[in-house]
Write a protein that holds these residues in place. Structure first.
Motif, PDB file in Angstrom:
ATOM      1  N   ARG A 146      30.688  28.932  33.286  1.00 15.76           N
ATOM      2  CA  ARG A 146      31.679  28.850  32.214  1.00 15.76           C
ATOM      3  C   ARG A 146      32.013  30.206  31.585  1.00 15.76           C
ATOM      4  O   ARG A 146      32.339  30.294  30.410  1.00 15.76           O
ATOM      5  N   SER A 147      31.914  31.260  32.400  1.00 18.95           N
ATOM      6  CA  SER A 147      32.301  32.563  31.860  1.00 18.95           C
ATOM      7  C   SER A 147      33.396  33.223  32.700  1.00 18.95           C
ATOM      8  O   SER A 147      33.711  34.394  32.486  1.00 18.95           O
ATOM      9  N   GLY A 148      33.962  32.492  33.653  1.00 23.52           N
ATOM     10  CA  GLY A 148      34.949  33.089  34.561  1.00 23.52           C
ATOM     11  C   GLY A 148      36.305  33.331  33.919  1.00 23.52           C
ATOM     12  O   GLY A 148      36.607  32.825  32.829  1.00 23.52           O
ATOM     13  N   LEU A 149      37.118  34.123  34.614  1.00 24.05           N
ATOM     14  CA  LEU A 149      38.510  34.353  34.197  1.00 24.05           C
ATOM     15  C   LEU A 149      39.418  33.615  35.163  1.00 24.05           C
ATOM     16  O   LEU A 149      39.168  33.605  36.367  1.00 24.05           O
ATOM     17  N   ARG A 150      40.493  33.026  34.621  1.00 25.19           N
ATOM     18  CA  ARG A 150      41.394  32.254  35.464  1.00 25.19           C
ATOM     19  C   ARG A 150      42.773  32.906  35.548  1.00 25.19           C
ATOM     20  O   ARG A 150      43.133  33.738  34.693  1.00 25.19           O
ATOM     21  N   VAL A 151      43.527  32.495  36.543  1.00 30.10           N
ATOM     22  CA  VAL A 151      44.856  33.073  36.757  1.00 30.10           C
ATOM     23  C   VAL A 151      45.713  32.962  35.495  1.00 30.10           C
ATOM     24  O   VAL A 151      46.389  33.912  35.093  1.00 30.10           O
ATOM     25  N   TYR A 163      38.457  40.626  30.230  1.00 28.45           N
ATOM     26  CA  TYR A 163      38.070  41.277  31.481  1.00 28.45           C
ATOM     27  C   TYR A 163      36.930  42.268  31.210  1.00 28.45           C
ATOM     28  O   TYR A 163      35.889  42.247  31.876  1.00 28.45           O
ATOM     29  N   ASP A 164      37.120  43.125  30.194  1.00 27.78           N
ATOM     30  CA  ASP A 164      36.106  44.145  29.890  1.00 27.78           C
ATOM     31  C   ASP A 164      34.762  43.502  29.547  1.00 27.78           C
ATOM     32  O   ASP A 164      33.703  44.008  29.933  1.00 27.78           O
ATOM     33  N   LYS A 165      34.833  42.386  28.838  1.00 31.02           N
ATOM     34  CA  LYS A 165      33.596  41.707  28.427  1.00 31.02           C
ATOM     35  C   LYS A 165      32.815  41.198  29.644  1.00 31.02           C
ATOM     36  O   LYS A 165      31.593  41.370  29.734  1.00 31.02           O
ATOM     37  N   LEU A 166      33.549  40.606  30.580  1.00 27.36           N
ATOM     38  CA  LEU A 166      32.875  40.076  31.774  1.00 27.36           C
ATOM     39  C   LEU A 166      32.360  41.217  32.659  1.00 27.36           C
ATOM     40  O   LEU A 166      31.247  41.147  33.200  1.00 27.36           O
TER      41      LEU A 166
END
Ligand code: GDP
Ligand code: IMO
Ligand code: MG
Length: 425
Positions: A146-151, A163-166
């Motif tokens: 539950r930490s991904g980035l989506r389109v 983005y920077d956080k991940l």
């Protein structure tokens, strides 16, 4: 109301899915990828040209088909842009022609996901998965964690902060490994790819798919990898990180289970595997080398030599059961031309007993294949176009497989070109 047909691999991938989806695409309104990412390499050939697709569905060369990248897929913007650029060079621009759309819910592979993949493999010693190192596993880990980035996140004002956080989280993990973590050059290309994703049509794919069904339009879900690489049912841990089976088409597209129609299972007339893990019928000898040479068995994505062996019926039966396969496609029958005898594994000997399924502990206990010997055929198949041209011995092999597997072989592929395909029933 229409339904979603599914075409998927029944072995360890590279069965010829791309070729057959391309052949079938004129009869579908939509082709949709539902899982996997650029670990896939789907090859198509027509009019003397060869294309390898990683993320883009194989209906992209058909001018009337909409291609959808579903929520279950993971996208590397760099590879995606490269694919689009290559298509454009060859006169196809599916974004400009509105023939390619992407789910807002598909997850993004970050530059550091690739590094995490490499880091994970670097610790495995002899038990490496043999990952394609495209960042697939770490991206699905972030999705499930539950930490991904989506389109769809690319359109948010705080996308760069997210983005920077991940990335920071990944760098913290990577600091524990002794690997080169220079990703800045890749990052620059990554953001160019993000601009492309922002410029294209991002959709609520589950609504789009169901709208198509309501309008009685035909949808084909294109599998990637193969059943024996499924995260739950494959030869774990030597698997990929998604559900490659037909159930994956439901979760990867938002199609309810009762909306699935035909399940088209594709297999090679023999068997291959790329990467580590058990492969009971592997031929680690000159026969395996012969299959590799004649079948050009080198990975479409990584160029690695594929391990080759005879067809494995217990594994195929398992795959047919898991997917609910209703019809079969057999590919690469032409590769076996000239083999005096071919062999089909019918059972395994395991702990001194005869069994006809893949045992749980296949990694630690050897399953020795028991073979049925089958007469081969000499004729070149690559020029045949009619059923009555199929050599008798090949037809006997097909009939034998149909009887054993309990499902009809509907298509026979006798070469890489889209024209080298026969409809059997
Ligand atoms: P996919 O990942 O399932 O789409 O399969 P790949 O493209 O990775 O690998 C299949 C390879 O076999 C490609 O190089 C195809 O061009 C080729 N191919 C597909 N069908 C046939 C066939 O019937 N005969 C031969 N000789 N090659 C085929
Ligand atoms: P297509 O769609 C064959 C294999 C890799 C490795 C394992 C895990 O072209 O059939 P991953 O990169 O997913 O972490 O790798 O799965 N693998 C494939 N093998 N065909 C593929 O895709 C594959 N995608 C992944 O070699 O053993
Ligand atoms: Mg492939």
């Amino acid at each position: 109301m229409s339904s979603v047909d599914v075409l998927l691999g029944l072995q360890w991938g590279d069965e010829g899915k791309g070729k057959i989806v391309d052949v079938l695409s004129p009869t579908y309104h939509m082709i949709a990828r539902f899982q996997g990412g650029p670990n896939a390499g789907h090859t198509l050939e027509f009019e003397g040209k060869k294309y390898v697709l990683n993320t883009i569905p194989s209906g992209v060369f058909n001018p009337n088909t909409l291609n959808l990248i579903g929520n279950g897929v993971v996208i590397d913007p760099v590879i995606f842009k490269r694919e689009i650029d290559n298509l454009k060079t060859n006169g196809y621009d599916p974004i400009a022609t509105h023939k390619l759309v992407i789910s807002k819910k598909a997850h993004l592979i970050l530059p550091t996901h690739r590094l995490l993949d490499a880091a994970s493999e670097s610790k495995m010693g002899n038990s490496k998965i043999g990952s394609t190192l495209k960042g697939i596993g770490p991206t699905y880990q972030d999705k499930i964690g539950r930490s991904g980035l989506r389109v769809g996140d690319t359109m948010l004002p705080d996308f760069k902060e997210r983005y920077d956080k991940l990335i920071a989280k990944h760098l913290e993990t990577l600091s524990h490994y002794n690997i080169d973590i220079d990703y800045k050059e890749y990052e620059a290309q990554w953001f160019e790819g993000i601009e492309l994703l922002k410029a294209m049509k991002q959709v609520d794919a589950e609504h789009l798919v169901n709208q198509y069904l309501k309008e009685n339009k035909k949808v084909l879900a294109e599998g990637a990898q193969g059943t024996l690489l499924d995260i739950d049912f494959g030869s774990y841990p030597y698997v990929t990180s998604s559900n490659t089976t037909s159930a994956g088409a439901c979760t990867g597209l938002g199609a309810a289970p009762n909306k699935l129609g035909s399940i088209i299972g594709i297999f090679k007339a023999y068997c291959t595997r790329v990467g580590g893990g058990p492969f009971p019928t592997e031929l680690d000898n000159e026969v395996g080398e012969e299959l590799r040479r004649i079948g050009h068995e080198f990975g479409a994505t990584t160029g690695r030599p594929r391990r080759c062996g005879w067809i494995d019926l217990p594994a195929l039966k398992y795959a047919i059961m898991l997917n609910g396969v209703t019809e079969l496609v057999m590919t690469k029958a032409d590769v076996l031309s000239g083999f005096e005898k071919i062999y089909a594994c019918t059972h395994y000997i395991y702990n001194g007993e005869t069994i006809d399924y893949m045992p749980f502990d296949i990694l630690s206990v050897t399953a020795t294949p028991v073979y049925k010997e089958i007469d081969g055929w000499k004729e070149d198949l690559t020029q045949i176009h009619e059923i009555n041209e199929i050599p008798e011995k090949l037809m006997a092999y097909i009939k034998y497989l149909e009887k054993e597997l309990g499902v009809p072989v509907k298509y026979l592929s006798v070469g890489p070109d889209r024209k080298q395909t026969l409809i059997l029933s």
